[in-house]
Scaffold this active site. Structure first.
Site, PDB file in Angstrom:
ATOM      1  N   HIS A 100       1.371  -1.103  -0.538  1.00 52.22           N
ATOM      2  CA  HIS A 100      -0.103   0.204   0.263  1.00 52.22           C
ATOM      3  C   HIS A 100       1.055   1.272   0.504  1.00 52.22           C
ATOM      4  O   HIS A 100       2.080   1.281   0.590  1.00 52.22           O
ATOM      5  CB  HIS A 100      -1.003   0.021   1.639  1.00 52.22           C
ATOM      6  CG  HIS A 100      -0.439   0.000   2.790  1.00 52.22           C
ATOM      7  ND1 HIS A 100      -0.322  -1.848   2.706  1.00 52.22           N
ATOM      8  CD2 HIS A 100       0.006   1.063   3.054  1.00 52.22           C
ATOM      9  CE1 HIS A 100       0.925  -1.653   4.060  1.00 52.22           C
ATOM     10  NE2 HIS A 100       0.735  -0.308   4.418  1.00 52.22           N
ATOM     11  N   HIS A 102       0.884   4.833   1.046  1.00 55.94           N
ATOM     12  CA  HIS A 102       0.543   5.792   1.938  1.00 55.94           C
ATOM     13  C   HIS A 102       0.610   7.125   0.739  1.00 55.94           C
ATOM     14  O   HIS A 102       1.390   8.185   0.977  1.00 55.94           O
ATOM     15  CB  HIS A 102       1.006   6.201   3.167  1.00 55.94           C
ATOM     16  CG  HIS A 102       1.257   5.062   4.014  1.00 55.94           C
ATOM     17  ND1 HIS A 102      -0.452   4.747   5.034  1.00 55.94           N
ATOM     18  CD2 HIS A 102       1.952   3.945   3.888  1.00 55.94           C
ATOM     19  CE1 HIS A 102       0.411   3.334   5.511  1.00 55.94           C
ATOM     20  NE2 HIS A 102       0.804   2.829   5.483  1.00 55.94           N
TER      21      HIS A 102
HETATM   22  P1  AMP Z   1       1.717  -0.351   7.542  1.00 53.73           P
HETATM   23  O1  AMP Z   1       2.066   0.194   9.195  1.00 53.73           O
HETATM   24  O2  AMP Z   1       2.757   0.567   5.665  1.00 53.73           O
HETATM   25  O3  AMP Z   1       1.511  -1.414   6.586  1.00 53.73           O
HETATM   26  O4  AMP Z   1       0.797   0.764   6.801  1.00 53.73           O
HETATM   27  C1  AMP Z   1      -1.255   0.301   7.810  1.00 53.73           C
HETATM   28  C2  AMP Z   1      -1.650   1.534   7.454  1.00 53.73           C
HETATM   29  O5  AMP Z   1      -2.959   0.680   7.471  1.00 53.73           O
HETATM   30  C3  AMP Z   1      -2.035   2.198   9.291  1.00 53.73           C
HETATM   31  O6  AMP Z   1      -2.094   3.037   8.548  1.00 53.73           O
HETATM   32  C4  AMP Z   1      -3.265   1.785   9.588  1.00 53.73           C
HETATM   33  O7  AMP Z   1      -3.718   2.556  10.447  1.00 53.73           O
HETATM   34  C5  AMP Z   1      -4.151   1.871   7.883  1.00 53.73           C
HETATM   35  N1  AMP Z   1      -5.077   0.305   8.704  1.00 53.73           N
HETATM   36  C6  AMP Z   1      -5.347  -0.133   9.190  1.00 53.73           C
HETATM   37  N2  AMP Z   1      -6.654  -0.612   8.764  1.00 53.73           N
HETATM   38  C7  AMP Z   1      -7.112  -0.208   8.186  1.00 53.73           C
HETATM   39  C8  AMP Z   1      -8.553   0.140   7.923  1.00 53.73           C
HETATM   40  N3  AMP Z   1      -9.924  -1.344   8.237  1.00 53.73           N
HETATM   41  N4  AMP Z   1      -8.621   0.926   7.315  1.00 53.73           N
HETATM   42  C9  AMP Z   1      -8.696   2.066   6.807  1.00 53.73           C
HETATM   43  N5  AMP Z   1      -6.726   1.535   7.034  1.00 53.73           N
HETATM   44  C10 AMP Z   1      -6.299   0.751   8.087  1.00 53.73           C
END
Ligand code: AMP
Length: 116
Positions: A100, A102
């Site tokens: 993903h 950001h």
């Molecule tokens: P990472 O640390 O790069 O894997 O980022 C994962 C991101 O996913 C974090 O910023 C979380 O806040 C976000 N996240 C986790 N669960 C959800 C969800 N159900 N909907 C939207 N974002 C999410």
């Protein structure tokens, strides 16, 4: 069929604030925003990490960046600027094992990394 959290969002099986979806990628707002604009752009296909991408993923990786740029414009942060981050595996701080991008903006984001 892939069973991860973001795959379920891509398929509409769990709720998310989806801003955009096409044949390759889906964009939705981060549930715990770190900035006024915090959007995640994900491949529809569950690629676990950036360490797992292959040549066949070139189109989807390009689409992630193109869509992030368009959403930044739509969200009104393109003129002042923004940051795109992809965390990878443990040292990169990746929590969700589905690639993903950001998109963060809407305030000055400071230095790229916290100083030790
Ligand atoms: P990472 O640390 O790069 O894997 O980022 C994962 C991101 O996913 C974090 O910023 C979380 O806040 C976000 N996240 C986790 N669960 C959800 C969800 N159900 N909907 C939207 N974002 C999410």
């Amino acid at each position: 069929m892939s069973g991860g959290l973001f795959s379920k969002i891509v398929r509409g099986e769990i709720p998310a604030d989806i801003l955009y979806q096409d044949d390759l990628v889906t964009a939705f707002r981060d549930v715990h925003p770190q900035a006024p604009v915090h959007v995640l752009v994900v491949p529809n296909r569950e690629i676990p990490t950036m360490a797992d991408v292959a040549a066949e993923d070139e189109a989807v990786l390009g689409r992630l960046l193109l869509v992030a740029s368009r959403i930044a414009a739509d969200e009104g942060v393109a003129a002042r600027g923004y940051r795109l981050i992809v965390n990878c595996r443990e040292d990169g701080g990746q929590e969700v094992p589905h690639v993903h991008l950001h998109l963060l903006g809407g305030r000055p984001l400071g230095p790229m990394l916290a100083r030790k």
